[in-house]
Scaffold this active site. Structure first.
Site, PDB file in Angstrom:
ATOM      1  N   HIS A  65       0.878  -1.180   0.000  1.00  9.93           N
ATOM      2  CA  HIS A  65       0.000   0.000   0.000  1.00  9.93           C
ATOM      3  C   HIS A  65       0.906   1.218   0.000  1.00  9.93           C
ATOM      4  O   HIS A  65       1.697   1.394   0.933  1.00  9.93           O
ATOM      5  CB  HIS A  65      -0.879   0.010   1.247  1.00  9.93           C
ATOM      6  CG  HIS A  65      -1.711  -1.225   1.387  1.00  9.93           C
ATOM      7  ND1 HIS A  65      -3.009  -1.312   0.936  1.00  9.93           N
ATOM      8  CD2 HIS A  65      -1.416  -2.445   1.911  1.00  9.93           C
ATOM      9  CE1 HIS A  65      -3.479  -2.521   1.187  1.00  9.93           C
ATOM     10  NE2 HIS A  65      -2.535  -3.236   1.770  1.00  9.93           N
ATOM     11  N   HIS A 112      -8.064  -8.298  -0.547  1.00  7.27           N
ATOM     12  CA  HIS A 112      -7.642  -8.804   0.764  1.00  7.27           C
ATOM     13  C   HIS A 112      -8.711  -9.790   1.245  1.00  7.27           C
ATOM     14  O   HIS A 112      -9.911  -9.495   1.165  1.00  7.27           O
ATOM     15  CB  HIS A 112      -7.560  -7.668   1.784  1.00  7.27           C
ATOM     16  CG  HIS A 112      -6.340  -6.810   1.661  1.00  7.27           C
ATOM     17  ND1 HIS A 112      -5.977  -6.200   0.498  1.00  7.27           N
ATOM     18  CD2 HIS A 112      -5.391  -6.476   2.576  1.00  7.27           C
ATOM     19  CE1 HIS A 112      -4.858  -5.514   0.705  1.00  7.27           C
ATOM     20  NE2 HIS A 112      -4.477  -5.664   1.959  1.00  7.27           N
ATOM     21  N   GLU A 128      -7.121 -12.404   6.159  1.00 11.10           N
ATOM     22  CA  GLU A 128      -6.062 -11.804   6.983  1.00 11.10           C
ATOM     23  C   GLU A 128      -6.533 -11.928   8.436  1.00 11.10           C
ATOM     24  O   GLU A 128      -5.999 -12.721   9.204  1.00 11.10           O
ATOM     25  CB  GLU A 128      -5.845 -10.336   6.597  1.00 11.10           C
ATOM     26  CG  GLU A 128      -4.806  -9.604   7.439  1.00 11.10           C
ATOM     27  CD  GLU A 128      -4.730  -8.099   7.133  1.00 11.10           C
ATOM     28  OE1 GLU A 128      -5.677  -7.540   6.540  1.00 11.10           O
ATOM     29  OE2 GLU A 128      -3.709  -7.474   7.514  1.00 11.10           O
ATOM     30  N   ASP A 165       2.698  -2.682   4.517  1.00 10.08           N
ATOM     31  CA  ASP A 165       2.835  -1.268   4.922  1.00 10.08           C
ATOM     32  C   ASP A 165       4.172  -1.108   5.641  1.00 10.08           C
ATOM     33  O   ASP A 165       4.223  -0.962   6.875  1.00 10.08           O
ATOM     34  CB  ASP A 165       1.688  -0.887   5.869  1.00 10.08           C
ATOM     35  CG  ASP A 165       0.333  -1.102   5.223  1.00 10.08           C
ATOM     36  OD1 ASP A 165      -0.054  -0.271   4.382  1.00 10.08           O
ATOM     37  OD2 ASP A 165      -0.308  -2.114   5.537  1.00 10.08           O
TER      38      ASP A 165
HETATM   39  N1  ADE Z   1      -4.726  -1.224   4.251  1.00  5.74           N
HETATM   40  C1  ADE Z   1      -3.414  -1.077   4.413  1.00  5.74           C
HETATM   41  N2  ADE Z   1      -2.876  -2.195   4.920  1.00  5.74           N
HETATM   42  C2  ADE Z   1      -3.887  -3.077   5.079  1.00  5.74           C
HETATM   43  C3  ADE Z   1      -3.968  -4.413   5.554  1.00  5.74           C
HETATM   44  N3  ADE Z   1      -2.915  -5.087   5.987  1.00  5.74           N
HETATM   45  N4  ADE Z   1      -5.185  -4.992   5.587  1.00  5.74           N
HETATM   46  C4  ADE Z   1      -6.255  -4.326   5.171  1.00  5.74           C
HETATM   47  N5  ADE Z   1      -6.230  -3.090   4.719  1.00  5.74           N
HETATM   48  C5  ADE Z   1      -5.051  -2.460   4.671  1.00  5.74           C
HETATM   49 ZN    ZN Z   2      -2.572  -5.083   2.659  1.00  8.21          ZN
END
Ligand code: ADE
Ligand code: ZN
Length: 349
Positions: free
Chosen positions: A27, A209, A212, A291
């Protein structure tokens, strides 16, 4: 004579750096280092709730995904001008190049910016200028994946798509796909069926996504309701053996982010991360940084930390690098060329 473990680590890092790799889960707003956050805040007259860079870093103690997202969206508030988006992406690409990334597929969250009154054109123009510069000066190619925020409505996502579509031709070399991110729990993929159908019809590459923090049913939903080609994270897929078997059979890539999972407490210890088990079971696992400014490591740090915690050998690390090239949205001829380069690089000491 016993070998020095520090030397072994340095040698492994050098070998990994030389492997051509693709970063597929990144991101751009998550690459905002505290130093740049302060620089841009000063440039734009934005007040930050931190005394200094150290205070920002100290605030990065997350308990789950949402606790991170709250700071991440607040941090993005310093990004105002075309130059800001350019500088953010240029810094990331320089850093990625130093780690041996040859191709990056970069997510960005336009709704985070348009909600603050920043025109979507500003975001596109700033990012695109940095991406094109990196292609021309570093030989690092990249694409943009416009990501919808799943905590907002599908109507908001559809409106954002309509705002962006007039720019498609201008950025046709870069904007090739879409993604879905933000708070997963309570926001199942099925909420975005219509916007994904429209994007599929428009010829965009699709990722989302899933799995997670959310359950394996969300991975199933991303595949069946959204028709995605890749799953971002997907680490909870192994809670459903039939789902995992399907991911393996269809060679659906999982863009795994080990240091992110550790920081956001998806796993409590990297030595217990399931990425090695998934890889050894035949899943198409790739390693990525998500990130990096918030999670304490760029892509090479993710490879190194995983290698150490999970005893990945060089064959497995080369497979992860190869998977990243295979799982990219690059044309087949480019993949073949990079896979040849990788085959050369793995033979180096
Ligand atoms: N936005 C930025 N990083 C993220 C993540 N790990 N999961 C979901 N949304 C995100
Ligand atoms: Zn992500």
């Amino acid at each position: 004579m016993p070998t020095d473990p520090t030397e072994d680590q340095a040698a492994l890092r050098g070998w990994l750096r030389a492997l051509p790799k693709a970063e597929l889960h990144l991101h751009i707003e998550g690459t905002l280092e505290p130093e740049m956050m302060f620089e841009l805040a000063a440039r734009n007259g934005v007040r930050l709730p931190y005394a200094d860079v150290r205070a920002v870093r100290e605030a990065y103690q997350f308990t789950d995904l949402q606790s991170f997202l709250d700071l991440y969206y607040a941090g993005a508030g310093v990004l105002c001008t075309q130059q800001d988006f350019h500088d953010l992406a240029a810094a990331y690409l320089t850093r990625a190049h130093a780690d041996g990334v040859v191709h990056a597929e970069i997510m960005f969250d336009p709704q985070t910016h348009t909600a603050r009154g920043i025109p979507i054109q500003t975001v596109f123009a700033g990012l695109a200028s940095a991406l094109r510069e990196a292609r021309d000066t570093l030989g690092l190619t990249s694409v943009l994946l416009l990501s919808f925020l799943r905590h907002l409505s599908e109507e908001d996502a559809l409106r954002t798509l309509e705002q962006a579509l007039p720019l498609r031709e201008t950025y046709a070399d870069l904007w090739t796909g879409i993604g879905l991110d933000s708070g997963e729990r309570g926001n199942p993929p099925e909420k975005f069926t219509r916007v994904y159908a429209r994007c599929a019809q428009l010829g965009f590459r699709l990722t989302a996504h899933a799995g997670e923090e959310g359950p394996p049913e969300y991975v199933r939903g991303a595949l069946d309701a959204l028709g995605v080609e890749r799953i971002d994270h997907g680490v909870r897929s192994d809670e459903d053996p039939a789902l995992l078997a399907e991911l393996i059979r269809r060679r659906i890539p999982l863009t795994v982010c080990p240091l992110s999972n550790l920081k956001l407490r998806v796993v409590d210890d990297l030595s217990r991360h399931n990425l090695a088990r998934l890889l050894r079971a035949g899943a198409m696992v790739t390693l990525n940084s998500d990130d990096p400014a918030y999670f304490g490591g760029y892509i090479l740090d993710n490879y190194m930390a995983s290698a150490t915690a999970l005893d990945l050998d060089r064959d497995e690390l080369a497979t992860l690098a190869g998977n990243s090239l295979q799982a990219s949205f690059l044309p087949l001829a480019d993949k073949a060329r990079l896979l040849d380069r990788l085959a050369q690089a793995v033979t180096q000491p």
